[in-house]
Write an enzyme that holds these catalytic residues in place. Sequence first.
Site, mmCIF file in Angstrom:
data_model
loop_
_atom_site.group_PDB
_atom_site.id
_atom_site.type_symbol
_atom_site.label_atom_id
_atom_site.label_comp_id
_atom_site.label_asym_id
_atom_site.label_seq_id
_atom_site.Cartn_x
_atom_site.Cartn_y
_atom_site.Cartn_z
ATOM 1 N N TYR A 132 0.842 -1.200 0.000
ATOM 2 C CA TYR A 132 0.000 0.000 0.000
ATOM 3 C C TYR A 132 0.874 1.246 0.000
ATOM 4 O O TYR A 132 1.594 1.510 0.958
ATOM 5 C CB TYR A 132 -0.902 -0.022 1.229
ATOM 6 C CG TYR A 132 -2.106 0.903 1.168
ATOM 7 C CD1 TYR A 132 -2.356 1.740 0.087
ATOM 8 C CD2 TYR A 132 -3.018 0.912 2.219
ATOM 9 C CE1 TYR A 132 -3.465 2.566 0.049
ATOM 10 C CE2 TYR A 132 -4.141 1.734 2.196
ATOM 11 C CZ TYR A 132 -4.360 2.562 1.104
ATOM 12 O OH TYR A 132 -5.472 3.370 1.082
ATOM 13 N N LYS A 157 -1.053 -1.009 -4.222
ATOM 14 C CA LYS A 157 -2.277 -0.241 -4.014
ATOM 15 C C LYS A 157 -1.890 1.211 -3.794
ATOM 16 O O LYS A 157 -1.084 1.516 -2.918
ATOM 17 C CB LYS A 157 -3.046 -0.787 -2.809
ATOM 18 C CG LYS A 157 -4.353 -0.057 -2.527
ATOM 19 C CD LYS A 157 -5.053 -0.640 -1.321
ATOM 20 C CE LYS A 157 -6.370 0.088 -1.060
ATOM 21 N NZ LYS A 157 -7.048 -0.397 0.162
#
Length: 309
Positions: A132, A157
């Site tokens: 992320y 992400k």
Amino acid sequence: MLEGILFFPVTPFTSDDAIDLRNLSDHIDAGVRAGAGGVFVACGTGEFHALDVREFTSVVRTAVETVGGRVPVFAGAGGALPLARQYARAAEQSGADGLLLMPPYLVRGPAAGLVAYVRQVVAATSLPAVVYQRGTARFDVPSALEVARLPGVVGLKDGTGDLDLLSRIVTAVRADPAAGGREFLFFNGMPTAEVTALAYRGIGVDLYSSAAFCFAPEIALAFHRALTTGDDSTVQRLLAGFFHPFVTLRERVPGYAVGLVKAAVRLRGLDVGGVRPPLTDPAPEDLARLERIVAEGRALLDPVGVHLP
């Protein structure tokens, strides 16, 4: 591995601040039955930052048992490096299918340090990991390529909203066989990702996480269907009538990205409790506005003809 709506369930708490595993199971099962393509448990919306390892383990285990192999289950990991490794191992031992590796908190390290952080966490487990990029974890193109080439890293992400940089990262990774090429996954991880979904799709990032799916799966599914079929009029109607008003309310208070979602799940009839500090629950006037926004969003579905299975 993953497709469709990605479901990030909240973590329910009881009145005495324990994990409510029964309501967690009901919440996850309802989401899977509604059509989630994957479950990301104990992540941002699930208040990973507020869970100790014992609680985290019980949440992941409950998610795995509830899902029963119907869709993949990914679990959060992050924070201080020793703890991130511990959470990663706990997720694997609890039966998770993968990890969402979130940023280390407070400190901001250089790109080389972030790559080393990812390398050491993914080395602690055999689970595939999605990294992320947000907050204190931001990669440039060379470091993103290095991360993508690590064994076990299967996706990135993005929660930065820097589409210029992300476009260059996407192009570089997909052109690099050592990084998985076109098999490498990219996700739109912005809060209320539907608002930026059109822009992310423009640079080839189709997957996104939907916080709205937690409490209004019919709206989230209607939007996703319209987005993927090119129904621009429905996309714009739902953006203007639901998602944009929700974002306006969300931006009133830091942490409302979680607090509003949890409150909306309660409004739908499942007692998931409040959020843990330092987050706060919505003020009464904001709760009333949230209820109106959700009702107005659902009213938009009549002409769309979308209903839950």
